[in-house]
Design a protein around this motif. Structure first.
Motif, PDB file in Angstrom:
ATOM      1  N   SER A 128      36.390 -32.745 -26.217  1.00 12.32           N
ATOM      2  CA  SER A 128      35.710 -31.825 -25.317  1.00 12.32           C
ATOM      3  C   SER A 128      35.061 -30.677 -26.088  1.00 12.32           C
ATOM      4  CB  SER A 128      36.690 -31.268 -24.278  1.00 12.32           C
ATOM      5  OG  SER A 128      37.638 -30.391 -24.869  1.00 12.32           O
ATOM      6  N   GLU A 129      35.694 -30.248 -27.183  1.00 10.09           N
ATOM      7  CA  GLU A 129      35.117 -29.184 -28.006  1.00 10.09           C
ATOM      8  C   GLU A 129      33.859 -29.663 -28.718  1.00 10.09           C
ATOM      9  OE1 GLU A 129      38.413 -28.061 -30.513  1.00 10.09           O
ATOM     10  OE2 GLU A 129      38.923 -26.401 -29.170  1.00 10.09           O
ATOM     11  N   GLY A 132      31.049 -29.861 -26.246  1.00 15.48           N
ATOM     12  CA  GLY A 132      30.495 -28.540 -25.972  1.00 15.48           C
ATOM     13  C   GLY A 132      29.552 -28.072 -27.067  1.00 15.48           C
ATOM     14  N   ASP A 133      29.867 -28.399 -28.317  1.00 14.21           N
ATOM     15  CA  ASP A 133      29.033 -27.974 -29.438  1.00 14.21           C
ATOM     16  C   ASP A 133      27.645 -28.609 -29.399  1.00 14.21           C
ATOM     17  OD1 ASP A 133      31.096 -26.432 -30.424  1.00 14.21           O
ATOM     18  OD2 ASP A 133      31.793 -27.950 -31.849  1.00 14.21           O
ATOM     19  N   ASN A 135      26.223 -29.874 -26.499  1.00 10.71           N
ATOM     20  CA  ASN A 135      25.699 -29.784 -25.124  1.00 10.71           C
ATOM     21  C   ASN A 135      25.730 -31.118 -24.383  1.00 10.71           C
ATOM     22  OD1 ASN A 135      25.011 -26.976 -25.349  1.00 10.71           O
ATOM     23  ND2 ASN A 135      23.242 -27.586 -26.580  1.00 10.71           N
ATOM     24  N   PRO A 137      27.568 -32.935 -21.349  1.00  9.14           N
ATOM     25  CA  PRO A 137      28.387 -32.539 -20.199  1.00  9.14           C
ATOM     26  C   PRO A 137      29.760 -33.193 -20.218  1.00  9.14           C
ATOM     27  CG  PRO A 137      26.163 -33.130 -19.509  1.00  9.14           C
ATOM     28  CD  PRO A 137      26.284 -33.541 -20.938  1.00  9.14           C
ATOM     29  N   GLU A 140      35.230 -30.426 -16.111  1.00 10.70           N
ATOM     30  CA  GLU A 140      36.093 -29.244 -16.229  1.00 10.70           C
ATOM     31  C   GLU A 140      37.520 -29.707 -16.519  1.00 10.70           C
ATOM     32  OE1 GLU A 140      35.686 -27.097 -12.602  1.00 10.70           O
ATOM     33  OE2 GLU A 140      33.498 -27.243 -12.637  1.00 10.70           O
ATOM     34  N   TYR A 285      28.682 -37.349 -16.911  1.00 14.12           N
ATOM     35  CA  TYR A 285      29.670 -36.636 -17.709  1.00 14.12           C
ATOM     36  C   TYR A 285      30.301 -37.583 -18.717  1.00 14.12           C
ATOM     37  CZ  TYR A 285      29.337 -33.053 -14.095  1.00 14.12           C
ATOM     38  OH  TYR A 285      28.869 -32.090 -13.230  1.00 14.12           O
TER      39      TYR A 285
END
Length: 396
Positions: A128-129, A132-133, A135, A137, A140, A285
């Motif tokens: 997940s990290e 995020g780096d 972009n 999706p 949550e 996602y």
């Protein structure tokens, strides 16, 4: 022509590599593990396997596995003057070979991602990290905080949620046992407590609706894709989220871009399948990365995207240089469907209340010449026949 050694031949997806390379006349050594039963060694039943080897598996003894695998490579090197290409379909075997790479590398040519990045791909939280780096999706996600009780975690969630193990690939569980979909706090406490006891601090994600998609890739030593293939899941078994039983070849630029960006961030080498959920043209996602062979891999070969041969060529440094934007979408046939007849029948029956016309759909695909079977082959029928026999004779 450089020979090939394939491990973990008890899995049906290894037949993709055996058929791809064997039909090109490439000699194949199939490696089974001692703890597997003779009827489970699916690759041994293929006419394209030129040599069979049985050695201890990594779970039995890592050192014995490495020593005997190296001995196989050494014999081929001595006989042919070339190191064979090593194909590793399973994560646990991959991990062992990377750990002992200094003992294996003198005897084989292969692309395997390093231990650190394999860990990042396998660990849902670390993945997940990375997402995020770059972009990509990601649903949550939360988890059990320090000094927090499972009940208080349950009370702060909005349902439904999905509970996932952080290192699911390390557990000897079936795919459908690696997560739980939960609708209320009471069920959550019981399910989370059980999963927490098996592997600490599972992750909790917002439940994402929509279809399942896969972007499958082969990356070379320069961390560039040499083959990309997309598919959509049409049915799966178990229906709550198991492997594909009916799937279709597609292409989606956005998911391809997400997958490539993600794997490049991990300095990827070799095979991977990036799973997404959502809708084409809507929200999608990232679900997970399968850093190994995947259940629907045969569809790529049937649609004309020969991923095992792309890997074989890239290992031999024969892959062509890439220029500009990736444009793999026109390199295989879109709309090809693949069906695993037994599992798809079970999926259809399980969904019969929601989809009363499901049996009609099942048989229309079964009888359609445009739908390929996932394992039955007229040119090499024994593995598929053996697989079906095993399903009836050796059910557990």
């Amino acid at each position: 022509m450089r020979e090939v050694v394939i491990t973990d031949i008890q899995y049906r997806m290894t037949m993709t590599a055996i058929w791809s390379l064997g039909r090109k006349g490439i000699p194949i050594t199939a490696v089974a593990f001692e703890k597997t039963k003779p009827y489970e060694r699916l690759g041994f039943f293929s006419k394209y396997v030129t040599q069979q080897e049985i050695i201890p598996g990594p779970e039995q003894s890592k050192q014995a596995f490495i020593n005997q695998l190296a001995a196989i490579g050494s014999r081929i090197l001595e006989r042919t003057g070339e190191c064979p290409v090593l194909i590793v379909p399973r994560t646990q075997t991959h991990e062992c070979i990377v750990q002992y790479s200094e003992l294996i590398k003198p005897y084989f040519e292969y692309h395997l991602v390093c231990h650190e990045n394999l860990e990042r791909a396998n660990n849902t939280f670390l993945l997940s990290e990375v997402a995020g780096d770059v972009n990509v999706p990601f649903p949550e996600t939360t988890w059990l905080k320090e000094n927090e009780t499972i009940q208080s975690l349950a009370n702060r969630l909005t349902y439904p949620v999905v509970v996932k193990y952080r290192f699911a690939e390390r557990l000897t569980l079936k795919p459908e046992q690696r997560y739980r979909i939960i609708d209320n706090a009471n069920d959550f406490v019981a399910a989370y407590s059980n999963m927490h006891a098996i592997q600490s601090s599972p992750l909790v994600q917002r439940y994402v609706t929509g279809s399942g998609f896969g972007v499958s890739c082969v990356f070379d030593a320069s961390h560039e894709p040499t083959a990309i293939f997309c598919h959509k899941r049409l049915r799966e078994y178990p229906v709550s989220g198991g492997p594909s039983t009916l799937c279709e070849s597609i292409w989606d630029d956005r998911m391809v871009r997400y997958a490539v960006d993600l794997l490049k961030a991990l300095n990827w080498r070799g095979f991977a399948m990036v799973e997404f959920k959502g809708e084409i043209g809507g929200d999608v996602y990232l679900m997970e990365i399968n850093p190994r062979f995947w259940g629907s891999m045969m569809l790529s070969l049937q649609a004309g995207c020969d991923m095992p041969f792309a890997y074989y060529k890239s290992v031999q440094r024969l892959s062509t240089a890439h220029q500009g934007q990736i444009s793999f979408g026109n390199r295989y046939q879109l709309g090809v469907r693949m069906q695993f007849i037994l599992q798809d029948f079970l999926a259809t029956v399980c969904n019969i209340r929601k989809r009363p016309m499901g049996l009609l759909s099942y048989f229309s695909h079964l009888l359609s010449p445009s739908t390929k079977d996932g394992l039955l082959s007229f040119s090499d029928p024994r593995p598929g026949i053996k697989y079906i026999m095993n399903a009836f004779l050796h059910r557990q």
